[in-house]
Design a protein around this motif. Structure first.
Motif, PDB file in Angstrom:
ATOM      1  N   ASP A  16       0.841  -1.194   0.000  1.00  0.00           N
ATOM      2  CA  ASP A  16       0.000   0.000   0.000  1.00  0.00           C
ATOM      3  C   ASP A  16       0.872   1.238   0.000  1.00  0.00           C
ATOM      4  O   ASP A  16       1.991   1.223   0.517  1.00  0.00           O
ATOM      5  N   ARG A  17       0.377   2.310  -0.559  1.00  0.00           N
ATOM      6  CA  ARG A  17       1.152   3.546  -0.593  1.00  0.00           C
ATOM      7  C   ARG A  17       1.282   4.127   0.807  1.00  0.00           C
ATOM      8  O   ARG A  17       0.292   4.258   1.542  1.00  0.00           O
ATOM      9  N   THR A  18       2.501   4.473   1.175  1.00  0.00           N
ATOM     10  CA  THR A  18       2.771   5.123   2.455  1.00  0.00           C
ATOM     11  C   THR A  18       3.142   6.577   2.184  1.00  0.00           C
ATOM     12  O   THR A  18       4.063   6.844   1.413  1.00  0.00           O
ATOM     13  N   PRO A  19       2.434   7.538   2.783  1.00  0.00           N
ATOM     14  CA  PRO A  19       2.758   8.953   2.530  1.00  0.00           C
ATOM     15  C   PRO A  19       4.205   9.265   2.906  1.00  0.00           C
ATOM     16  O   PRO A  19       4.761   8.689   3.846  1.00  0.00           O
ATOM     17  N   ARG A  20       4.819  10.159   2.171  1.00  0.00           N
ATOM     18  CA  ARG A  20       6.189  10.572   2.487  1.00  0.00           C
ATOM     19  C   ARG A  20       6.211  11.233   3.865  1.00  0.00           C
ATOM     20  O   ARG A  20       5.331  12.029   4.211  1.00  0.00           O
ATOM     21  N   GLU A  21       7.247  10.926   4.635  1.00  0.00           N
ATOM     22  CA  GLU A  21       7.340  11.491   5.977  1.00  0.00           C
ATOM     23  C   GLU A  21       7.549  12.996   5.935  1.00  0.00           C
ATOM     24  O   GLU A  21       7.244  13.696   6.899  1.00  0.00           O
ATOM     25  N   SER A  22       8.065  13.507   4.823  1.00  0.00           N
ATOM     26  CA  SER A  22       8.246  14.957   4.701  1.00  0.00           C
ATOM     27  C   SER A  22       6.906  15.689   4.780  1.00  0.00           C
ATOM     28  O   SER A  22       6.854  16.852   5.181  1.00  0.00           O
ATOM     29  N   HIS A  23       5.824  15.002   4.421  1.00  0.00           N
ATOM     30  CA  HIS A  23       4.506  15.643   4.489  1.00  0.00           C
ATOM     31  C   HIS A  23       4.071  15.882   5.929  1.00  0.00           C
ATOM     32  O   HIS A  23       3.339  16.821   6.215  1.00  0.00           O
ATOM     33  N   SER A  24       4.514  14.993   6.826  1.00  0.00           N
ATOM     34  CA  SER A  24       4.139  15.159   8.239  1.00  0.00           C
ATOM     35  C   SER A  24       5.089  16.102   8.963  1.00  0.00           C
ATOM     36  O   SER A  24       4.798  16.556  10.075  1.00  0.00           O
ATOM     37  N   GLY A  25       6.224  16.385   8.353  1.00  0.00           N
ATOM     38  CA  GLY A  25       7.179  17.311   8.962  1.00  0.00           C
ATOM     39  C   GLY A  25       8.075  16.681  10.003  1.00  0.00           C
ATOM     40  O   GLY A  25       8.867  17.372  10.647  1.00  0.00           O
ATOM     41  N   ARG A  26       8.003  15.351  10.172  1.00  0.00           N
ATOM     42  CA  ARG A  26       8.864  14.696  11.156  1.00  0.00           C
ATOM     43  C   ARG A  26       9.042  13.233  10.774  1.00  0.00           C
ATOM     44  O   ARG A  26       8.217  12.635  10.081  1.00  0.00           O
ATOM     45  N   LEU A  27      10.170  12.670  11.250  1.00  0.00           N
ATOM     46  CA  LEU A  27      10.445  11.268  10.990  1.00  0.00           C
ATOM     47  C   LEU A  27       9.697  10.384  11.979  1.00  0.00           C
ATOM     48  O   LEU A  27       9.502  10.754  13.141  1.00  0.00           O
ATOM     49  N   SER A  28       9.295   9.217  11.520  1.00  0.00           N
ATOM     50  CA  SER A  28       8.662   8.258  12.422  1.00  0.00           C
ATOM     51  C   SER A  28       9.702   7.659  13.354  1.00  0.00           C
ATOM     52  O   SER A  28      10.912   7.686  13.078  1.00  0.00           O
ATOM     53  N   GLY A  29       9.233   7.097  14.446  1.00  0.00           N
ATOM     54  CA  GLY A  29      10.149   6.435  15.375  1.00  0.00           C
ATOM     55  C   GLY A  29      10.892   5.292  14.714  1.00  0.00           C
ATOM     56  O   GLY A  29      12.075   5.068  14.976  1.00  0.00           O
ATOM     57  N   ARG A  30      10.214   4.558  13.832  1.00  0.00           N
ATOM     58  CA  ARG A  30      10.845   3.438  13.127  1.00  0.00           C
ATOM     59  C   ARG A  30      11.992   3.931  12.253  1.00  0.00           C
ATOM     60  O   ARG A  30      13.082   3.346  12.255  1.00  0.00           O
ATOM     61  N   THR A  31      11.756   4.999  11.504  1.00  0.00           N
ATOM     62  CA  THR A  31      12.799   5.540  10.628  1.00  0.00           C
ATOM     63  C   THR A  31      14.006   5.990  11.436  1.00  0.00           C
ATOM     64  O   THR A  31      15.159   5.696  11.079  1.00  0.00           O
ATOM     65  N   MET A  32      13.771   6.690  12.533  1.00  0.00           N
ATOM     66  CA  MET A  32      14.875   7.161  13.369  1.00  0.00           C
ATOM     67  C   MET A  32      15.666   5.996  13.935  1.00  0.00           C
ATOM     68  O   MET A  32      16.901   6.019  13.968  1.00  0.00           O
ATOM     69  N   GLU A  33      14.968   4.959  14.366  1.00  0.00           N
ATOM     70  CA  GLU A  33      15.650   3.792  14.931  1.00  0.00           C
ATOM     71  C   GLU A  33      16.524   3.117  13.882  1.00  0.00           C
ATOM     72  O   GLU A  33      17.684   2.754  14.149  1.00  0.00           O
ATOM     73  N   ILE A  34      15.993   2.951  12.655  1.00  0.00           N
ATOM     74  CA  ILE A  34      16.737   2.249  11.604  1.00  0.00           C
ATOM     75  C   ILE A  34      17.954   3.048  11.176  1.00  0.00           C
ATOM     76  O   ILE A  34      19.061   2.495  11.021  1.00  0.00           O
ATOM     77  N   GLN A  35      17.811   4.355  10.984  1.00  0.00           N
ATOM     78  CA  GLN A  35      18.976   5.105  10.515  1.00  0.00           C
ATOM     79  C   GLN A  35      20.054   5.213  11.590  1.00  0.00           C
ATOM     80  O   GLN A  35      21.252   5.242  11.275  1.00  0.00           O
ATOM     81  N   ARG A  36      19.662   5.194  12.853  1.00  0.00           N
ATOM     82  CA  ARG A  36      20.664   5.158  13.924  1.00  0.00           C
ATOM     83  C   ARG A  36      21.388   3.812  13.935  1.00  0.00           C
ATOM     84  O   ARG A  36      22.614   3.755  14.154  1.00  0.00           O
ATOM     85  N   LEU A  37      20.646   2.738  13.711  1.00  0.00           N
ATOM     86  CA  LEU A  37      21.259   1.415  13.631  1.00  0.00           C
ATOM     87  C   LEU A  37      22.282   1.363  12.496  1.00  0.00           C
ATOM     88  O   LEU A  37      23.401   0.863  12.680  1.00  0.00           O
ATOM     89  N   ILE A  38      21.919   1.880  11.331  1.00  0.00           N
ATOM     90  CA  ILE A  38      22.829   1.862  10.180  1.00  0.00           C
ATOM     91  C   ILE A  38      24.092   2.663  10.499  1.00  0.00           C
ATOM     92  O   ILE A  38      25.214   2.201  10.258  1.00  0.00           O
ATOM     93  N   GLY A  39      23.923   3.855  11.052  1.00  0.00           N
ATOM     94  CA  GLY A  39      25.068   4.695  11.387  1.00  0.00           C
ATOM     95  C   GLY A  39      25.987   4.047  12.401  1.00  0.00           C
ATOM     96  O   GLY A  39      27.213   4.009  12.223  1.00  0.00           O
ATOM     97  N   ARG A  40      25.409   3.501  13.482  1.00  0.00           N
ATOM     98  CA  ARG A  40      26.221   2.831  14.510  1.00  0.00           C
ATOM     99  C   ARG A  40      27.002   1.666  13.911  1.00  0.00           C
ATOM    100  O   ARG A  40      28.184   1.465  14.212  1.00  0.00           O
ATOM    101  N   SER A  41      26.334   0.896  13.082  1.00  0.00           N
ATOM    102  CA  SER A  41      26.961  -0.290  12.500  1.00  0.00           C
ATOM    103  C   SER A  41      28.147   0.094  11.626  1.00  0.00           C
ATOM    104  O   SER A  41      29.232  -0.504  11.732  1.00  0.00           O
ATOM    105  N   LEU A  42      27.960   1.072  10.758  1.00  0.00           N
ATOM    106  CA  LEU A  42      29.027   1.448   9.833  1.00  0.00           C
ATOM    107  C   LEU A  42      30.182   2.138  10.551  1.00  0.00           C
ATOM    108  O   LEU A  42      31.342   1.976  10.163  1.00  0.00           O
ATOM    109  N   ARG A  43      29.900   2.874  11.611  1.00  0.00           N
ATOM    110  CA  ARG A  43      30.998   3.479  12.379  1.00  0.00           C
ATOM    111  C   ARG A  43      31.881   2.412  13.020  1.00  0.00           C
ATOM    112  O   ARG A  43      33.090   2.602  13.185  1.00  0.00           O
ATOM    113  N   ALA A  44      31.278   1.274  13.365  1.00  0.00           N
ATOM    114  CA  ALA A  44      32.059   0.192  13.981  1.00  0.00           C
ATOM    115  C   ALA A  44      33.013  -0.461  12.987  1.00  0.00           C
ATOM    116  O   ALA A  44      34.010  -1.073  13.396  1.00  0.00           O
TER     117      ALA A  44
END
Length: 240
Positions: free
Chosen positions: A74-102
């Motif tokens: 199903d189509r998911t609206p772009r988060e830019s329309h809500s003006g903020r990132l979802s908790g899921r998005t924030m969690e995933i991008q932090r995971l990616i950043g932490r992993s690559l820094r290691a």
């Protein structure tokens, strides 16, 4: 016995493909495919570090993650329309950043920032593990760009690193879950690990039942076998 919809064995990865230099502008980039999960990843080098790192001699690797509106059924609206990132998005991008820094020596990088953008074109489970695995390749290529241009003497890699999911479905342990398998899983894990078997991140949840310490050990062992296969693919793609 649980029958996987794509006919894989329980300990088998989906078909994995990493296409380097997918973006003609970024210092490092790839398209990574874990079965029907496709993620475009770019690694951009910027001549700056966060304010709190200025003068430290240390570089930084950070990540941003997003899904295209029709990456799912199903189509998911772009988060830019809500003006903020979802908790899921924030969690995933932090995971990616932490992993690559290691995976890389940030002091050898010097006061530069590498921004890793992970954009999901199509999602069928495992978008975060695909992003980490492909993100390593994109960052490695960005660092290779810096070596070629005389900014670095060598690629400051600590260890190769990848990520994979493991779940328990109908009391069977499965490697690299599709969306359907993830939905059915009683226990669900995402594992980030280095080539030598050191754990970077272990995200696990008892979705429908509890799991034992013995099962946890088996989950990590199965993830290790999958990560070794993924690192082999990374090295083949990078020619190292």
């Amino acid at each position: 016995m649980y029958k996987r919809t794509d006919g894989r064995n329980n300990n088998e990865l989906r078909k994995v493909e990493i296409i380097r230099n997918f973006n003609i502008y970024a210092e490092g980039s790839c398209l990574v495919k874990f079965g029907n999960t496709w993620v475009v990843i770019t690694a951009t080098v910027e001549e700056r570090v966060p304010n709190w790192l200025k003068g430290s001699g240390q570089g930084w690797i950070t990540a941003e993650y997003s899904m295209l509106p029709r990456a799912n059924m199903d189509r998911t609206p772009r988060e830019s329309h809500s003006g903020r990132l979802s908790g899921r998005t924030m969690e995933i991008q932090r995971l990616i950043g932490r992993s690559l820094r290691a995976a890389f020596d940030l002091y050898e990088l010097g006061e530069l920032t590498i921004i890793v953008d992970c954009d999901v074109l199509q999602a069928d489970g495992g978008t975060r593990t695909a992003s980490v695995t492909g993100g390593f390749v994109a960052v490695y290529d960005a660092l290779n760009y810096l070596v070629r241009n005389g900014r670095l003497k060598k690629i400051p890699v600590n260890e190769f690193l990848a990520a994979v999911s493991v779940g328990i479905v109908d009391d069977e342990m499965l490697l690299d879950l599709s969306f359907e398998e993830d939905f059915d899983a009683a226990v669900d894990f995402n594992v980030v690990m280095t080539e030598s078997g050191k754990l970077v991140e272990l995200q696990g949840t008892a979705e429908k039942r509890l799991f034992t310490r013995k099962e946890l050990d088996s989950i990590v062992d199965l993830a290790y076998s999958g990560i070794q296969q993924l690192i082999k693919i990374q090295k083949q793609v990078l020619g190292v």
